[in-house]
Scaffold this motif. Structure first.
Motif, PDB file in Angstrom:
ATOM      1  N   PHE A 139       9.366  55.995  44.464  1.00 41.71           N
ATOM      2  CA  PHE A 139       8.611  55.886  43.216  1.00 41.71           C
ATOM      3  C   PHE A 139       7.381  56.789  43.255  1.00 41.71           C
ATOM      4  O   PHE A 139       7.119  57.543  42.318  1.00 41.71           O
ATOM      5  CB  PHE A 139       8.214  54.427  42.974  1.00 41.71           C
ATOM      6  N   ASN A 140       6.631  56.720  44.348  1.00 43.93           N
ATOM      7  CA  ASN A 140       5.417  57.536  44.468  1.00 43.93           C
ATOM      8  C   ASN A 140       5.732  59.028  44.509  1.00 43.93           C
ATOM      9  O   ASN A 140       5.016  59.840  43.921  1.00 43.93           O
ATOM     10  CB  ASN A 140       4.628  57.120  45.716  1.00 43.93           C
ATOM     11  N   ARG A 141       6.816  59.381  45.191  1.00 44.64           N
ATOM     12  CA  ARG A 141       7.202  60.788  45.228  1.00 44.64           C
ATOM     13  C   ARG A 141       7.624  61.236  43.832  1.00 44.64           C
ATOM     14  O   ARG A 141       7.299  62.355  43.402  1.00 44.64           O
ATOM     15  CB  ARG A 141       8.327  61.017  46.248  1.00 44.64           C
ATOM     16  N   TYR A 166      10.330  67.767  36.805  1.00 41.80           N
ATOM     17  CA  TYR A 166      10.892  66.594  36.119  1.00 41.80           C
ATOM     18  C   TYR A 166      12.272  66.214  36.648  1.00 41.80           C
ATOM     19  O   TYR A 166      12.577  65.029  36.753  1.00 41.80           O
ATOM     20  CB  TYR A 166      10.911  66.831  34.613  1.00 41.80           C
ATOM     21  N   ASP A 167      13.070  67.210  37.002  1.00 38.76           N
ATOM     22  CA  ASP A 167      14.390  66.892  37.565  1.00 38.76           C
ATOM     23  C   ASP A 167      14.231  66.152  38.901  1.00 38.76           C
ATOM     24  O   ASP A 167      14.942  65.185  39.174  1.00 38.76           O
ATOM     25  CB  ASP A 167      15.233  68.157  37.739  1.00 38.76           C
ATOM     26  N   GLY A 168      13.296  66.614  39.723  1.00 36.95           N
ATOM     27  CA  GLY A 168      13.029  65.947  40.995  1.00 36.95           C
ATOM     28  C   GLY A 168      12.492  64.540  40.785  1.00 36.95           C
ATOM     29  O   GLY A 168      12.868  63.602  41.504  1.00 36.95           O
ATOM     30  N   ALA A 169      11.633  64.389  39.774  1.00 36.86           N
ATOM     31  CA  ALA A 169      11.086  63.062  39.459  1.00 36.86           C
ATOM     32  C   ALA A 169      12.207  62.126  39.004  1.00 36.86           C
ATOM     33  O   ALA A 169      12.268  60.972  39.443  1.00 36.86           O
ATOM     34  CB  ALA A 169      10.012  63.185  38.382  1.00 36.86           C
ATOM     35  N   ILE A 170      13.078  62.621  38.140  1.00 41.34           N
ATOM     36  CA  ILE A 170      14.199  61.802  37.650  1.00 41.34           C
ATOM     37  C   ILE A 170      15.074  61.350  38.811  1.00 41.34           C
ATOM     38  O   ILE A 170      15.479  60.182  38.888  1.00 41.34           O
ATOM     39  CB  ILE A 170      15.021  62.573  36.589  1.00 41.34           C
ATOM     40  N   ALA A 171      15.346  62.255  39.749  1.00 37.25           N
ATOM     41  CA  ALA A 171      16.170  61.896  40.915  1.00 37.25           C
ATOM     42  C   ALA A 171      15.499  60.793  41.732  1.00 37.25           C
ATOM     43  O   ALA A 171      16.160  59.842  42.160  1.00 37.25           O
ATOM     44  CB  ALA A 171      16.422  63.128  41.780  1.00 37.25           C
ATOM     45  N   GLY A 204      10.789  48.014  36.291  1.00 40.32           N
ATOM     46  CA  GLY A 204      10.580  48.500  34.925  1.00 40.32           C
ATOM     47  C   GLY A 204       9.757  49.773  34.861  1.00 40.32           C
ATOM     48  O   GLY A 204       9.986  50.626  34.004  1.00 40.32           O
ATOM     49  N   SER A 205       8.804  49.928  35.760  1.00 39.56           N
ATOM     50  CA  SER A 205       7.976  51.140  35.759  1.00 39.56           C
ATOM     51  C   SER A 205       8.804  52.377  36.089  1.00 39.56           C
ATOM     52  O   SER A 205       8.538  53.463  35.579  1.00 39.56           O
ATOM     53  CB  SER A 205       6.832  50.996  36.766  1.00 39.56           C
ATOM     54  N   ALA A 206       9.813  52.222  36.933  1.00 43.28           N
ATOM     55  CA  ALA A 206      10.678  53.359  37.256  1.00 43.28           C
ATOM     56  C   ALA A 206      11.483  53.773  36.024  1.00 43.28           C
ATOM     57  O   ALA A 206      11.660  54.965  35.770  1.00 43.28           O
ATOM     58  CB  ALA A 206      11.608  53.016  38.421  1.00 43.28           C
ATOM     59  N   TYR A 207      11.968  52.778  35.257  1.00 43.43           N
ATOM     60  CA  TYR A 207      12.664  53.108  34.002  1.00 43.43           C
ATOM     61  C   TYR A 207      11.724  53.812  33.031  1.00 43.43           C
ATOM     62  O   TYR A 207      12.080  54.822  32.414  1.00 43.43           O
ATOM     63  CB  TYR A 207      13.238  51.851  33.342  1.00 43.43           C
ATOM     64  N   LYS A 208      10.516  53.280  32.890  1.00 44.76           N
ATOM     65  CA  LYS A 208       9.533  53.877  31.973  1.00 44.76           C
ATOM     66  C   LYS A 208       9.249  55.322  32.371  1.00 44.76           C
ATOM     67  O   LYS A 208       9.328  56.229  31.532  1.00 44.76           O
ATOM     68  CB  LYS A 208       8.244  53.063  31.985  1.00 44.76           C
ATOM     69  N   ASN A 209       8.941  55.544  33.640  1.00 46.90           N
ATOM     70  CA  ASN A 209       8.587  56.890  34.096  1.00 46.90           C
ATOM     71  C   ASN A 209       9.774  57.846  34.053  1.00 46.90           C
ATOM     72  O   ASN A 209       9.618  59.024  33.735  1.00 46.90           O
ATOM     73  CB  ASN A 209       7.994  56.833  35.501  1.00 46.90           C
ATOM     74  N   ARG A 210      10.961  57.331  34.368  1.00 49.28           N
ATOM     75  CA  ARG A 210      12.147  58.192  34.268  1.00 49.28           C
ATOM     76  C   ARG A 210      12.370  58.583  32.803  1.00 49.28           C
ATOM     77  O   ARG A 210      12.730  59.729  32.514  1.00 49.28           O
ATOM     78  CB  ARG A 210      13.373  57.489  34.846  1.00 49.28           C
ATOM     79  N   GLY A 211      12.113  57.651  31.907  1.00 47.39           N
ATOM     80  CA  GLY A 211      12.226  57.962  30.482  1.00 47.39           C
ATOM     81  C   GLY A 211      11.263  59.057  30.057  1.00 47.39           C
ATOM     82  O   GLY A 211      11.629  59.960  29.290  1.00 47.39           O
ATOM     83  N   ILE A 212      10.041  58.990  30.561  1.00 44.76           N
ATOM     84  CA  ILE A 212       9.061  60.041  30.247  1.00 44.76           C
ATOM     85  C   ILE A 212       9.555  61.388  30.757  1.00 44.76           C
ATOM     86  O   ILE A 212       9.504  62.398  30.042  1.00 44.76           O
ATOM     87  CB  ILE A 212       7.688  59.695  30.860  1.00 44.76           C
ATOM     88  N   ALA A 213      10.045  61.427  31.988  1.00 48.24           N
ATOM     89  CA  ALA A 213      10.545  62.683  32.560  1.00 48.24           C
ATOM     90  C   ALA A 213      11.744  63.200  31.761  1.00 48.24           C
ATOM     91  O   ALA A 213      11.862  64.403  31.507  1.00 48.24           O
ATOM     92  CB  ALA A 213      10.908  62.487  34.030  1.00 48.24           C
ATOM     93  N   LYS A 214      12.622  62.284  31.359  1.00 46.82           N
ATOM     94  CA  LYS A 214      13.781  62.708  30.547  1.00 46.82           C
ATOM     95  C   LYS A 214      13.325  63.278  29.209  1.00 46.82           C
ATOM     96  O   LYS A 214      13.870  64.282  28.735  1.00 46.82           O
ATOM     97  CB  LYS A 214      14.743  61.539  30.333  1.00 46.82           C
ATOM     98  N   GLU A 215      12.346  62.645  28.600  1.00 47.85           N
ATOM     99  CA  GLU A 215      11.814  63.171  27.333  1.00 47.85           C
ATOM    100  C   GLU A 215      11.284  64.590  27.527  1.00 47.85           C
ATOM    101  O   GLU A 215      11.513  65.467  26.691  1.00 47.85           O
ATOM    102  CB  GLU A 215      10.697  62.263  26.820  1.00 47.85           C
ATOM    103  N   LEU A 216      10.605  64.823  28.633  1.00 49.67           N
ATOM    104  CA  LEU A 216       9.993  66.129  28.882  1.00 49.67           C
ATOM    105  C   LEU A 216      11.008  67.226  29.181  1.00 49.67           C
ATOM    106  O   LEU A 216      10.687  68.411  29.050  1.00 49.67           O
ATOM    107  CB  LEU A 216       8.971  66.011  30.019  1.00 49.67           C
ATOM    108  N   ILE A 217      12.238  66.860  29.559  1.00 47.20           N
ATOM    109  CA  ILE A 217      13.278  67.890  29.735  1.00 47.20           C
ATOM    110  C   ILE A 217      14.191  67.959  28.509  1.00 47.20           C
ATOM    111  O   ILE A 217      15.190  68.665  28.516  1.00 47.20           O
ATOM    112  CB  ILE A 217      14.117  67.672  31.016  1.00 47.20           C
ATOM    113  N   GLY A 218      13.845  67.197  27.462  1.00 46.40           N
ATOM    114  CA  GLY A 218      14.597  67.261  26.211  1.00 46.40           C
ATOM    115  C   GLY A 218      15.728  66.257  26.086  1.00 46.40           C
ATOM    116  O   GLY A 218      16.541  66.355  25.165  1.00 46.40           O
ATOM    117  N   ASP A 219      15.810  65.293  26.970  1.00 42.61           N
ATOM    118  CA  ASP A 219      16.859  64.268  26.920  1.00 42.61           C
ATOM    119  C   ASP A 219      16.292  63.005  26.265  1.00 42.61           C
ATOM    120  O   ASP A 219      16.040  62.003  26.931  1.00 42.61           O
ATOM    121  CB  ASP A 219      17.367  63.969  28.330  1.00 42.61           C
TER     122      ASP A 219
END
Length: 192
Positions: free
Chosen positions: A119-121, A131-136, A149-164
């Motif tokens: 999570f921290n990485r 963002y791809d590394g963060a999503i992984a 839930g925070s991992a879902y939230k943050n993964r969602g932010i990263a996905k938004e930033l790559i256009g997904d």
């Protein structure tokens, strides 16, 4: 040396507290003072001592001191994944993102189920726009703990930033269902 201290400490523990002992030719030992000194030294050689002291220093904002204590804990126990994770946090607080990622990666190498290190990485990679590394990393966090839930939230932010946006909305809905209310606004304004 450690064995001798342990033996002397054990012998002195049999004495009533605060009593003085005469040894041989007039050497005097106070049981209370010696026992405290011996046990403090033994405890100071324990990785957990430095780890906990590092936590206290980090909480006080002394990140350099925290790094020094986590490093000492790691020197004593090179397989101490929590010390690597927390040293990574202290490095990140000092804007040493590369050092933080290296420590999180080492924590993961030692303990492949280190949810916090992934999570921290992921957070650190996200702040570096990887963002791809963060999503992984968030995906691995979720694999370890599907209720994060925070991992879902943050993964969602990263996905938004790559256009997904579709993937982002799916993650935000999961986070919202887990009680993260901030995601509700994102769902209302961006997810159709």
């Amino acid at each position: 040396m450690k064995k001798r201290i342990a033996i002397i400490t054990a012998l002195l523990s049999l004495m009533p507290m605060g009593k003085t002992v005469l040894i041989g030719t007039g050497a005097v030992i106070s049981s209370a003072g010696f026992m405290l000194a011996a046990s403090e030294k033994a405890y100071a050689e324990n990785a957990e001592f430095y780890y906990k002291r590092g936590i206290n220093k980090a909480e006080e904002g002394d990140f350099y001191g925290a790094i020094a204590d986590y490093s000492k804990a790691i020197e004593i126990n090179p397989r101490y994944s929590k010390a690597y994770n927390n040293r990574g946090n202290a490095k990140r607080a000092l804007k040493d993102n590369d050092g933080a990622i290296a420590d999180y990666s080492k924590a993961i190498e030692i303990n492949s189920n280190s949810e916090l290190a992934y999570f921290n990485r992921g957070n650190t990679k996200g702040s570096l726009k990887d963002y791809d590394g963060a999503i992984a990393d968030y995906s691995k966090t979720i694999e370890i703990n599907p209720n994060n839930g925070s991992a879902y939230k943050n993964r969602g932010i990263a996905k938004e930033l790559i256009g997904d946006l579709k993937g982002a909305c799916a993650d935000w809905r999961r986070a919202s269902a887990m009680g993260l209310k901030k995601t509700d606004l994102w769902i209302l304004t961006q997810c159709y």
